[in-house]
Design a protein around this motif. Sequence first.
Motif, PDB file in Angstrom:
ATOM      1  N   GLU A   1     -41.323  46.837 -37.633  1.00  0.00           N
ATOM      2  CA  GLU A   1     -41.381  48.213 -37.150  1.00  0.00           C
ATOM      3  C   GLU A   1     -40.545  49.199 -37.975  1.00  0.00           C
ATOM      4  N   ALA A   2     -40.925  49.343 -39.245  1.00  0.00           N
ATOM      5  CA  ALA A   2     -40.328  50.408 -40.064  1.00  0.00           C
ATOM      6  C   ALA A   2     -40.787  51.737 -39.494  1.00  0.00           C
ATOM      7  N   ASP A   3     -39.850  52.552 -39.057  1.00  0.00           N
ATOM      8  CA  ASP A   3     -40.199  53.737 -38.282  1.00  0.00           C
ATOM      9  C   ASP A   3     -39.318  54.917 -38.711  1.00  0.00           C
ATOM     10  N   PHE A   4     -39.696  55.561 -39.798  1.00  0.00           N
ATOM     11  CA  PHE A   4     -38.940  56.710 -40.289  1.00  0.00           C
ATOM     12  C   PHE A   4     -39.811  57.510 -41.247  1.00  0.00           C
ATOM     13  N   THR A   5     -39.322  58.681 -41.628  1.00  0.00           N
ATOM     14  CA  THR A   5     -40.052  59.574 -42.531  1.00  0.00           C
ATOM     15  C   THR A   5     -39.271  59.734 -43.832  1.00  0.00           C
ATOM     16  N   ILE A   6     -39.980  59.600 -44.945  1.00  0.00           N
ATOM     17  CA  ILE A   6     -39.403  59.849 -46.272  1.00  0.00           C
ATOM     18  C   ILE A   6     -39.850  61.247 -46.672  1.00  0.00           C
ATOM     19  N   GLY A   7     -38.889  62.149 -46.809  1.00  0.00           N
ATOM     20  CA  GLY A   7     -39.207  63.553 -47.025  1.00  0.00           C
ATOM     21  C   GLY A   7     -39.837  63.838 -48.372  1.00  0.00           C
ATOM     22  N   ASP A   8     -40.568  64.941 -48.440  1.00  0.00           N
ATOM     23  CA  ASP A   8     -41.191  65.393 -49.680  1.00  0.00           C
ATOM     24  C   ASP A   8     -40.101  65.638 -50.726  1.00  0.00           C
ATOM     25  N   GLY A   9     -40.165  64.926 -51.848  1.00  0.00           N
ATOM     26  CA  GLY A   9     -39.184  65.081 -52.917  1.00  0.00           C
ATOM     27  C   GLY A   9     -37.898  64.302 -52.712  1.00  0.00           C
ATOM     28  N   GLU A  10     -37.825  63.494 -51.687  1.00  0.00           N
ATOM     29  CA  GLU A  10     -36.600  62.752 -51.380  1.00  0.00           C
ATOM     30  C   GLU A  10     -36.471  61.500 -52.248  1.00  0.00           C
ATOM     31  N   PHE A  11     -35.240  61.152 -52.578  1.00  0.00           N
ATOM     32  CA  PHE A  11     -34.937  59.884 -53.250  1.00  0.00           C
ATOM     33  C   PHE A  11     -34.447  58.942 -52.153  1.00  0.00           C
ATOM     34  N   PHE A  12     -35.315  58.010 -51.759  1.00  0.00           N
ATOM     35  CA  PHE A  12     -35.067  57.140 -50.610  1.00  0.00           C
ATOM     36  C   PHE A  12     -34.861  55.713 -51.081  1.00  0.00           C
ATOM     37  N   ILE A  13     -33.792  55.087 -50.615  1.00  0.00           N
ATOM     38  CA  ILE A  13     -33.422  53.749 -51.078  1.00  0.00           C
ATOM     39  C   ILE A  13     -33.631  52.719 -49.969  1.00  0.00           C
ATOM     40  N   LEU A  14     -34.226  51.581 -50.337  1.00  0.00           N
ATOM     41  CA  LEU A  14     -34.290  50.409 -49.469  1.00  0.00           C
ATOM     42  C   LEU A  14     -33.329  49.378 -50.044  1.00  0.00           C
ATOM     43  N   VAL A  15     -32.292  49.004 -49.274  1.00  0.00           N
ATOM     44  CA  VAL A  15     -31.286  48.087 -49.789  1.00  0.00           C
ATOM     45  C   VAL A  15     -31.044  46.961 -48.791  1.00  0.00           C
ATOM     46  N   GLY A  16     -30.708  45.803 -49.320  1.00  0.00           N
ATOM     47  CA  GLY A  16     -30.416  44.650 -48.481  1.00  0.00           C
ATOM     48  C   GLY A  16     -30.383  43.402 -49.334  1.00  0.00           C
ATOM     49  N   PRO A  17     -29.940  42.288 -48.766  1.00  0.00           N
ATOM     50  CA  PRO A  17     -29.886  41.037 -49.536  1.00  0.00           C
ATOM     51  C   PRO A  17     -31.276  40.514 -49.853  1.00  0.00           C
TER      52      PRO A  17
END
Length: 414
Positions: free
Chosen positions: A22-38
């Motif tokens: 359940e990935a439940d979020f918005t990545i904004g227009d022009g945003e630099f969005f990071i997915l991090v984890g082991p």
Amino acid sequence: MAEIILDKVTKRYADGTEAVHEADFTIGDGEFFILVGPSGCGKSTLLNMIVGLEDITEGRLLVDGKEINDVDPKDRNMAMVFQSYAIYPHMTVRENMEFPLRLKKTPDAEVKKRVDDAAQLLELEELLDRKPANLSGGQRQRVAMGRAIVREPVAFLMDEPLSNLDAKLRVQMRTAIAKLQQDLGTTTVYVTHDQTEAMTLGDRVAVMRKGHFQQVGTPRELYNTPANLFVAGFIGSPAMNLLPARIEGEQLHLPMVSFPLPDEVKERLGARRPERLVAGIRPEHLEDASLVSDEQRDQGATFSTTVEIIEWMGAELYVHFSVESEDRLDELDEIAGDIGRVELGRRHGLPVVGRLDAASDVVEGKEAKLWLDVHTLHLFDPSTGENVQNPAESHPGDAEREPGSGRAAVAAGS
């Protein structure tokens, strides 16, 4: 550019394994969005679902308001940059960058213009006639990025693009990617297991563990108000010290020192007083007591310890020492394995690191008097892992974006 909405996107395989929950979020227009984890937490799987290389089991994926769950990858107009560069060895740099445009039968004049513009942006003009075998790792990665740029996609998707580079080159390329994203303003989703990359590059960061999202927020929010033990232990370098603690009356007892609970800590705790606690101490909240003013010293707690190892960093010292504790932290064993902190489950000799001013004259093997800023403590419930001081419960994806918070720091040379 594009706004990407993930509406409870889930990936479940035929054997029942849930890679993303359940990935439940918005990545904004022009945003630099990071997915991090082991490794194995599901971040690359989610990236592949966004680009269309993996099917979505449940939920909806929308780009600019249009659902694209069943849209073919080639029709999503997204550009992927891989860890392995994925450039053709028999083609020159120019031919590699032209390739996606040639597939789309783009007119020759437009192909030349786009490739020349991207080459100038990436400082590849003098390398256009070379083949990959004659390029360094950083140059090959820039070619891979150039091939993505010429497509003029709505979003860049980057899967650990710097992992194959040496440490010095990673820092250089990190800065280059930050500046490039600022110049282009293209929505970017970037996967990494390196929390330093995440904190320095991202407008916002999503921390994942075993397919679940632990917290989504700006780098500042993740560092200053970690939602749980996993985020606290994963974010920060050196990592946050996690120690057993307990409250008796108005006193907080740590393995090396006890002191009255500061008023602001009591206020954040409210009525929540678990029988056992885990105290989180950032290394920079420890200092050589001799360098602290008398007034400031009275507002914290001072203790003595034997310095085991000193790491001289030039502008600061990393001082390592151990504290004895009879309290068991069995609840932390699983989390400790995930974040590479196997020492958290030990019965005795819990290691602690302090980040001291370079003016400190502490000596390895000698006793030192250290000062703890008690107002900066983080307190967690070991049975749930939750931060018991968070002022309000929030959904992992509700954190408000702070544009450029990570990228600006990198561009400034931090």
